[in-house]
Design an enzyme around this catalytic site. Structure first.
Site, PDB file in Angstrom:
ATOM      1  N   ARG A  51       0.791  -1.233   0.000  1.00 35.96           N
ATOM      2  CA  ARG A  51       0.000   0.000   0.000  1.00 35.96           C
ATOM      3  C   ARG A  51       0.829   1.293   0.000  1.00 35.96           C
ATOM      4  O   ARG A  51       0.264   2.383  -0.002  1.00 35.96           O
ATOM      5  CB  ARG A  51      -0.975   0.037   1.193  1.00 35.96           C
ATOM      6  CG  ARG A  51      -2.022  -1.048   1.146  1.00 35.96           C
ATOM      7  CD  ARG A  51      -2.724  -1.205   2.485  1.00 35.96           C
ATOM      8  NE  ARG A  51      -3.504  -0.035   2.826  1.00 35.96           N
ATOM      9  CZ  ARG A  51      -4.817   0.084   2.643  1.00 35.96           C
ATOM     10  NH1 ARG A  51      -5.499  -0.912   2.088  1.00 35.96           N
ATOM     11  NH2 ARG A  51      -5.448   1.156   3.011  1.00 35.96           N
ATOM     12  N   ASP A  52       2.156   1.199   0.002  1.00 39.14           N
ATOM     13  CA  ASP A  52       2.966   2.418  -0.002  1.00 39.14           C
ATOM     14  C   ASP A  52       4.248   2.208  -0.808  1.00 39.14           C
ATOM     15  O   ASP A  52       5.329   2.623  -0.396  1.00 39.14           O
ATOM     16  CB  ASP A  52       3.291   2.827   1.438  1.00 39.14           C
ATOM     17  CG  ASP A  52       3.864   4.243   1.534  1.00 39.14           C
ATOM     18  OD1 ASP A  52       3.651   5.030   0.585  1.00 39.14           O
ATOM     19  OD2 ASP A  52       4.515   4.550   2.545  1.00 39.14           O
ATOM     20  N   VAL A  53       4.124   1.561  -1.954  1.00 34.08           N
ATOM     21  CA  VAL A  53       5.287   1.335  -2.809  1.00 34.08           C
ATOM     22  C   VAL A  53       5.708   2.662  -3.438  1.00 34.08           C
ATOM     23  O   VAL A  53       4.907   3.368  -4.048  1.00 34.08           O
ATOM     24  CB  VAL A  53       4.963   0.310  -3.913  1.00 34.08           C
ATOM     25  CG1 VAL A  53       6.106   0.214  -4.921  1.00 34.08           C
ATOM     26  CG2 VAL A  53       4.674  -1.054  -3.302  1.00 34.08           C
ATOM     27  N   ASN A  57      10.844   3.672  -0.551  1.00 35.05           N
ATOM     28  CA  ASN A  57      10.717   2.421   0.181  1.00 35.05           C
ATOM     29  C   ASN A  57      11.426   1.262  -0.518  1.00 35.05           C
ATOM     30  O   ASN A  57      11.122   0.095  -0.255  1.00 35.05           O
ATOM     31  CB  ASN A  57       9.242   2.082   0.413  1.00 35.05           C
ATOM     32  CG  ASN A  57       8.611   3.001   1.448  1.00 35.05           C
ATOM     33  OD1 ASN A  57       9.310   3.550   2.305  1.00 35.05           O
ATOM     34  ND2 ASN A  57       7.306   3.196   1.365  1.00 35.05           N
TER      35      ASN A  57
END
Length: 248
Positions: A51-53, A57
């Site tokens: 959900r936060d690629v 990251n």
């Protein structure tokens, strides 16, 4: 992180070698795929969604291998968490349309985000950018996605791969990380994907000085502190008494 590498290359007016960018994305996709297929002790799929690629990251190490990190907003279907459907999590400019508009995300949403990362690493440009979140959301949902070959005709073999990765219909995207990797390997061939040692050289070229500085700072912080002579002469009970008395 990958974002720092892309930023440094852009500051120098350069684009990273496509073969190195593709290797980094493939490594990250394989890590993402491992998370997507993770099972519990009973063999039941956890159905994890990152959900936060984003480039921030994806960690780049001195061995030239990229690793996906920061599952802080990840969601597993089989457990309750503070991240619920409808809540806004992650970075809007790297979100899949369904996640940006409704808060819902599945594993294919992560692959859309990885498609953005790949597009930006190949072009040294931001795919979705705006002055405010309203306009940014509109672009994520509706704006035309340029072909990477418009920036560099030599990247034409990747147009179809990115067209599929960035399809706004999840059913038409790659369904797994493995499918995405296979498509990249087919499009590029063995000569079009850099080995890890080449990625390590690229990282050193652009970020070598920064990494050395951070290592020196880390070593300084980790170095043992010299104990004052007075403390060395105290008995264990005296030291304990002083600690308790001082509130430590």
């Amino acid at each position: 992180h990958f974002g720092a590498l892309l930023r440094e290359a852009a500051k120098q007016g350069k684009r990273l070698p496509a073969a190195a960018s593709i290797r980094i994305v493939i490594d990250a996709l394989e890590g993402l795929g491992a998370a997507h297929t993770l099972k519990d002790g009973d063999g039941k799929p956890l159905s994890i969604v990152h959900r936060d690629v984003s480039p921030h990251n994806i960690l780049l190490c001195s061995d030239g291998i990229a690793r996906i990190t920061d599952f802080g907003v990840a969601k597993a279907e089989v457990r309750l968490s503070s991240t619920r459907d409808g809540q806004f999590k992650g970075k809007l400019s790297y979100m899949a349309p369904e996640q940006a508009s409704t808060g819902y995300a599945d594993q294919r949403s992560d692959l859309f985000s990885m498609g953005i990362v790949l597009w930006e690493s190949l072009t040294s440009r931001r795919l979705f950018r705006a002055d405010n979140n309203g306009e940014l959301l509109n672009r994520v949902l509706n704006s035309e996605i340029p072909k990477v070959s418009d920036v560099d005709p030599a990247l034409g073999q990747l147009d179809a791969v990115l067209f599929k990765a960035l399809d706004r219909d999840p059913e038409k995207r790659f369904q797994t990380s493995g499918e995405f990797v296979d498509a990249l390997e087919t499009a590029q061939g063995t000569s079009g994907i850099a080995p890890s040692r080449i990625v390590a050289r690229v990282v050193k070229e652009y970020l070598g000085a920064k990494v050395e500085t951070e290592h020196a700072l880390a070593e300084n912080v980790a170095a043992p502190r010299k104990v004052p002579v007075e403390s060395e002469k105290m008995s264990g009970d005296q030291v304990l008494g002083r600690s308790v008395g001082s509130g430590l």
